[in-house]
Design a protein around this motif. Structure first.
Motif, PDB file in Angstrom:
ATOM      1  N   ASP A  17      35.857  17.388  13.192  1.00 44.89           N
ATOM      2  CA  ASP A  17      35.099  16.188  12.828  1.00 44.89           C
ATOM      3  C   ASP A  17      34.806  16.244  11.334  1.00 44.89           C
ATOM      4  O   ASP A  17      33.823  16.841  10.899  1.00 44.89           O
ATOM      5  CB  ASP A  17      33.802  16.148  13.649  1.00 44.89           C
ATOM      6  CG  ASP A  17      33.004  14.875  13.464  1.00 44.89           C
ATOM      7  OD1 ASP A  17      33.514  13.940  12.809  1.00 44.89           O
ATOM      8  OD2 ASP A  17      31.873  14.813  13.965  1.00 44.89           O
ATOM      9  N   ALA A  25      29.486  10.818  16.204  1.00 42.14           N
ATOM     10  CA  ALA A  25      30.852  10.743  16.725  1.00 42.14           C
ATOM     11  C   ALA A  25      31.216  12.047  17.422  1.00 42.14           C
ATOM     12  O   ALA A  25      31.865  12.047  18.468  1.00 42.14           O
ATOM     13  CB  ALA A  25      31.837  10.449  15.601  1.00 42.14           C
ATOM     14  N   TYR A  29      32.790  12.752  21.207  1.00 37.37           N
ATOM     15  CA  TYR A  29      33.974  13.561  21.495  1.00 37.37           C
ATOM     16  C   TYR A  29      33.635  14.726  22.423  1.00 37.37           C
ATOM     17  O   TYR A  29      34.406  15.073  23.307  1.00 37.37           O
ATOM     18  CB  TYR A  29      34.600  14.093  20.206  1.00 37.37           C
ATOM     19  CG  TYR A  29      35.288  13.031  19.395  1.00 37.37           C
ATOM     20  CD1 TYR A  29      36.365  12.323  19.916  1.00 37.37           C
ATOM     21  CD2 TYR A  29      34.885  12.734  18.098  1.00 37.37           C
ATOM     22  CE1 TYR A  29      37.012  11.353  19.182  1.00 37.37           C
ATOM     23  CE2 TYR A  29      35.526  11.774  17.348  1.00 37.37           C
ATOM     24  CZ  TYR A  29      36.594  11.080  17.889  1.00 37.37           C
ATOM     25  OH  TYR A  29      37.226  10.121  17.162  1.00 37.37           O
TER      26      TYR A  29
END
Length: 92
Positions: A17, A25, A29
């Protein structure tokens, strides 16, 4: 059937990331089944996963370079084993 086999696998796919920020985010994930590693130039004390404070693009280039070198070394070893010189060396 395939889904059951995938769930049996204990190794999660890895996700890098970049520019991770606080990890919004990354959390998505993670919930989707990834093993998340965050990279950001700013310190992130509360990032919920493995975190490296670094320039994200420099980190990504270093990771890709390492992967390419690893693949080249493996390829060189394979070529050596398949070559005539590798066959001679193995027969000695």
């Amino acid at each position: 059937m395939l889904q059951e086999r995938l769930e049996d696998v204990s190794v999660k796919p890895k996700l890098l990331d970049l520019f991770c920020g606080a990890g919004g985010a990354g959390m998505g994930y993670h919930l989707a089944g990834f093993d998340v590693t965050g990279v950001d130039i700013e310190p992130m004390r509360d990032y919920p996963f493995k975190f490296y404070q670094a320039d994200a693009l420099e980190y990504a280039v270093a990771m890709v370079t390492s992967l390419i070198l690893f693949m080249l070394l493996r390829l060189a070893k394979y070529i050596q084993q398949c070559s005539i010189f590798g066959a001679i060396k193995m027969s000695i």
